[in-house]
Write a protein that holds these residues in place. Structure first.
Motif, PDB file in Angstrom:
ATOM      1  N   TYR A   1       1.629  21.989   4.238  1.00  0.00           N
ATOM      2  CA  TYR A   1       0.987  21.292   5.361  1.00  0.00           C
ATOM      3  C   TYR A   1      -0.507  21.595   5.450  1.00  0.00           C
ATOM      4  O   TYR A   1      -1.174  21.138   6.383  1.00  0.00           O
ATOM      5  N   ALA A   2      -1.045  22.362   4.513  1.00  0.00           N
ATOM      6  CA  ALA A   2      -2.480  22.698   4.489  1.00  0.00           C
ATOM      7  C   ALA A   2      -2.929  23.335   5.789  1.00  0.00           C
ATOM      8  O   ALA A   2      -4.027  23.065   6.289  1.00  0.00           O
ATOM      9  N   LEU A   3      -2.069  24.176   6.383  1.00  0.00           N
ATOM     10  CA  LEU A   3      -2.388  24.870   7.627  1.00  0.00           C
ATOM     11  C   LEU A   3      -2.452  26.367   7.352  1.00  0.00           C
ATOM     12  O   LEU A   3      -1.560  26.937   6.725  1.00  0.00           O
ATOM     13  N   THR A   4      -3.506  26.993   7.848  1.00  0.00           N
ATOM     14  CA  THR A   4      -3.661  28.441   7.690  1.00  0.00           C
ATOM     15  C   THR A   4      -3.373  29.121   9.013  1.00  0.00           C
ATOM     16  O   THR A   4      -4.028  28.850  10.030  1.00  0.00           O
ATOM     17  N   GLN A   5      -2.366  29.980   9.017  1.00  0.00           N
ATOM     18  CA  GLN A   5      -1.995  30.695  10.237  1.00  0.00           C
ATOM     19  C   GLN A   5      -1.245  31.958   9.851  1.00  0.00           C
ATOM     20  O   GLN A   5      -0.666  32.035   8.773  1.00  0.00           O
ATOM     21  N   PRO A   6      -1.271  32.958  10.719  1.00  0.00           N
ATOM     22  CA  PRO A   6      -0.591  34.218  10.400  1.00  0.00           C
ATOM     23  C   PRO A   6       0.905  34.127  10.667  1.00  0.00           C
ATOM     24  O   PRO A   6       1.393  33.166  11.257  1.00  0.00           O
ATOM     25  N   LEU A   7       1.632  35.132  10.244  1.00  0.00           N
ATOM     26  CA  LEU A   7       3.055  35.217  10.555  1.00  0.00           C
ATOM     27  C   LEU A   7       3.211  35.511  12.045  1.00  0.00           C
ATOM     28  O   LEU A   7       2.620  36.456  12.574  1.00  0.00           O
ATOM     29  N   ILE A   8       3.993  34.674  12.728  1.00  0.00           N
ATOM     30  CA  ILE A   8       4.209  34.886  14.157  1.00  0.00           C
ATOM     31  C   ILE A   8       5.701  34.767  14.476  1.00  0.00           C
ATOM     32  O   ILE A   8       6.465  34.137  13.739  1.00  0.00           O
ATOM     33  N   HIS A   9       6.091  35.385  15.585  1.00  0.00           N
ATOM     34  CA  HIS A   9       7.432  35.252  16.133  1.00  0.00           C
ATOM     35  C   HIS A   9       7.348  34.328  17.350  1.00  0.00           C
ATOM     36  O   HIS A   9       6.440  34.476  18.173  1.00  0.00           O
ATOM     37  N   PHE A  10       8.282  33.393  17.494  1.00  0.00           N
ATOM     38  CA  PHE A  10       8.145  32.409  18.565  1.00  0.00           C
ATOM     39  C   PHE A  10       9.506  31.883  19.016  1.00  0.00           C
ATOM     40  O   PHE A  10      10.526  32.041  18.337  1.00  0.00           O
ATOM     41  N   THR A  11       9.473  31.252  20.188  1.00  0.00           N
ATOM     42  CA  THR A  11      10.577  30.430  20.701  1.00  0.00           C
ATOM     43  C   THR A  11       9.968  29.148  21.246  1.00  0.00           C
ATOM     44  O   THR A  11       8.808  29.134  21.691  1.00  0.00           O
ATOM     45  N   THR A  12      10.743  28.063  21.218  1.00  0.00           N
ATOM     46  CA  THR A  12      10.215  26.794  21.740  1.00  0.00           C
ATOM     47  C   THR A  12      11.352  25.922  22.254  1.00  0.00           C
ATOM     48  O   THR A  12      12.493  26.025  21.792  1.00  0.00           O
ATOM     49  N   LEU A  13      11.020  25.089  23.220  1.00  0.00           N
ATOM     50  CA  LEU A  13      11.959  24.106  23.763  1.00  0.00           C
ATOM     51  C   LEU A  13      11.193  22.817  23.984  1.00  0.00           C
ATOM     52  O   LEU A  13      10.180  22.793  24.691  1.00  0.00           O
ATOM     53  N   ILE A  14      11.660  21.736  23.377  1.00  0.00           N
ATOM     54  CA  ILE A  14      11.021  20.431  23.517  1.00  0.00           C
ATOM     55  C   ILE A  14      12.096  19.410  23.871  1.00  0.00           C
ATOM     56  O   ILE A  14      13.147  19.353  23.235  1.00  0.00           O
ATOM     57  N   SER A  15      11.853  18.603  24.899  1.00  0.00           N
ATOM     58  CA  SER A  15      12.754  17.523  25.275  1.00  0.00           C
ATOM     59  C   SER A  15      11.985  16.216  25.278  1.00  0.00           C
ATOM     60  O   SER A  15      10.769  16.201  25.492  1.00  0.00           O
ATOM     61  N   LEU A  16      12.694  15.125  25.019  1.00  0.00           N
ATOM     62  CA  LEU A  16      12.039  13.825  25.015  1.00  0.00           C
ATOM     63  C   LEU A  16      12.936  12.773  25.638  1.00  0.00           C
ATOM     64  O   LEU A  16      14.159  12.892  25.637  1.00  0.00           O
ATOM     65  N   GLU A  17      12.289  11.759  26.185  1.00  0.00           N
ATOM     66  CA  GLU A  17      12.954  10.556  26.657  1.00  0.00           C
ATOM     67  C   GLU A  17      12.242   9.381  26.005  1.00  0.00           C
ATOM     68  O   GLU A  17      11.032   9.228  26.144  1.00  0.00           O
ATOM     69  N   ALA A  18      13.000   8.557  25.288  1.00  0.00           N
ATOM     70  CA  ALA A  18      12.392   7.470  24.517  1.00  0.00           C
ATOM     71  C   ALA A  18      12.979   6.143  24.950  1.00  0.00           C
ATOM     72  O   ALA A  18      14.195   5.988  25.088  1.00  0.00           O
TER      73      ALA A  18
END
Length: 414
Positions: free
Chosen positions: A359-376
């Protein structure tokens, strides 16, 4: 009075003699070598009509209780039937052999076939059972016919060569895969079908093949419509248990470069007005449940719930390197016009090298959680969600667009 009885007796005797004479003529016409010679062209014509190909009879012997019929086509495909025949009950008890090694002619299946077995029954109900060599494997079968219409069918498959099957379907494929299982169907002649199927695949080697873009070999609607496209009434109650150790063998049907393995349990129930599929699978080490509704054979509702999918395994299924690790949970529901979905990732860890490479993205190693909801809806998509890591936090508002959601999410990954 006496003369009347004499006349009646004479008349009755004439009837009896006429009947005996008719039986004698029929016997001569049907059950003697002379009669067989007369019947042979008629039988050839009937076989020609039945198989839609020229047929030559080599042996035709019909007596009042036996039958021997051997015939071949212009390609040397041949069939042989021998057995007992009852003139009174019209029952047939016979054995048959068929060598259909050449494509065409008597072989309407377009793949080589050798089979042998037994026929028992009459016009009202006939049973056929036997074995066949097909796609370099073996097939045991048992079939029931009502008035020559297939009613029940049981198949037992062993060591079928999957690559040969795919070649028959005109799909590119390269693997050493064996297919085995059992299929049991009832009520085919009434279009009121109940049955079960259990299938397993074993793949030793697999090499990807070019995906066929114009995949038109399977048409769901054609299974239930006539030549004019009209839906014919039916009822289904079918269950399937399948185990696939290399999902890549399904790449031509999914039109995706699949990998990995999965087990599937599915039930298909309903009729021409409403059809429902319930399925469960362990895809990507998950516990996944899906339900699909069809209304008049058109999709009308979809529900999907995936719990505890492994991120690495999920990306691997689609032949992609996974940029993250973690547990993925997905819940989605759609009535085709409106869709809602929730995606959460827990115990997430990024792979900086994959982000950089893919993806040509430079970023460090991270720990994460995420929640995404959508209505289409057909016109707009609304997102809500949050992202938290050991480096940043982000809340996604209800009004964000798809592009802005991704842009804001990437900002939260330094």
């Amino acid at each position: 009075m006496k003369s009347a009885f004499i006349r009646i007796g004479r008349y009755g005797l004439k009837i009896i003699l006429s009947a005996l004479s008719l039986v004698g003529v029929l016997y001569l016409l049907a059950f003697t070598p002379f009669g067989n010679t007369l019947l042979k062209p008629l039988v050839e014509k009937k076989l020609h009509s039945m198989f839609q190909t020229p047929v030559n009879i080599d042996t035709f012997i019909l007596t009042h209780d036996t039958l021997h019929l051997h015939f071949h086509d212009t390609l040397t495909n041949n069939m042989d039937i021998q057995g007992k025949f009852s003139l009174i009950t019209l029952n047939l008890h016979s054995f048959y052999q068929a060598n259909l090694s050449k494509l065409g002619g008597l072989n309407a299946l377009d793949f080589p076939l050798k089979t042998s077995g037994a026929l028992n029954g009459s016009y009202g109900m006939m049973m056929a059972q036997g074995s066949a060599t097909i796609f370099d494997g073996s097939l045991q079968y048992r079939a029931k016919f009502n008035h020559f219409d297939l009613s029940d069918l049981h198949l037992s498959l062993s060591s079928l060569n999957y690559q040969s099957l795919m070649q028959w379907l005109d799909y590119p494929h390269n693997s050493s895969t064996m297919l085995a299982g059992e299929i049991d169907l009832h009520g085919l002649d009434r279009r009121d079908v109940e049955g079960t199927a259990t299938l397993q695949t074993r793949t030793q080697t697999f090499f990807p093949s070019p995906i066929v873009d114009d995949n038109t070999s399977f048409d769901f609607l054609s299974l239930f419509t006539d030549d004019h496209g009209m839906i014919q009434p039916f009822r289904l109650n079918l269950s399937l248990n399948a185990s696939v150790d290399e999902l890549g063998i399904l790449e031509q049907f999914a039109m995706l470069p699949l990998r990995g393995n999965a087990d599937l349990k599915a039930i298909l129930q309903g009729d021409q007005d409403r059809l429902v599929l319930d399925a469960r699978t362990n895809l990507a080490k998950s516990s996944t449940y899906a339900r699909v509704h069809w209304k008049r054979l058109r999709p009308s509702y979809v529900y999907l719930n995936m719990d505890h999918a492994d991120a690495n395994a999920l990306f691997h299924i689609f032949s992609l390197p996974s940029p993250i690790e973690g547990n993925i949970h997905l819940n989605a529901e759609s009535d085709i016009t409106n869709t809602t979905a929730k995606l959460s990732i827990t115990h997430g860890i990024t792979h900086p090298d994959i982000f950089k490479q893919e993806y040509a993205l430079t970023q460090p190693l991270i720990h994460f959680t995420t929640l995404i909801s959508l209505e289409a809806t057909p016109k707009v998509i609304h997102y809500r969600g949050n992202f938290s890591s050991d480096l940043a936090r982000l809340n996604i508002d209800d009004t964000t667009t798809h592009e802005s959601m991704l842009r804001d999410l990437l900002k939260a990954i330094p």
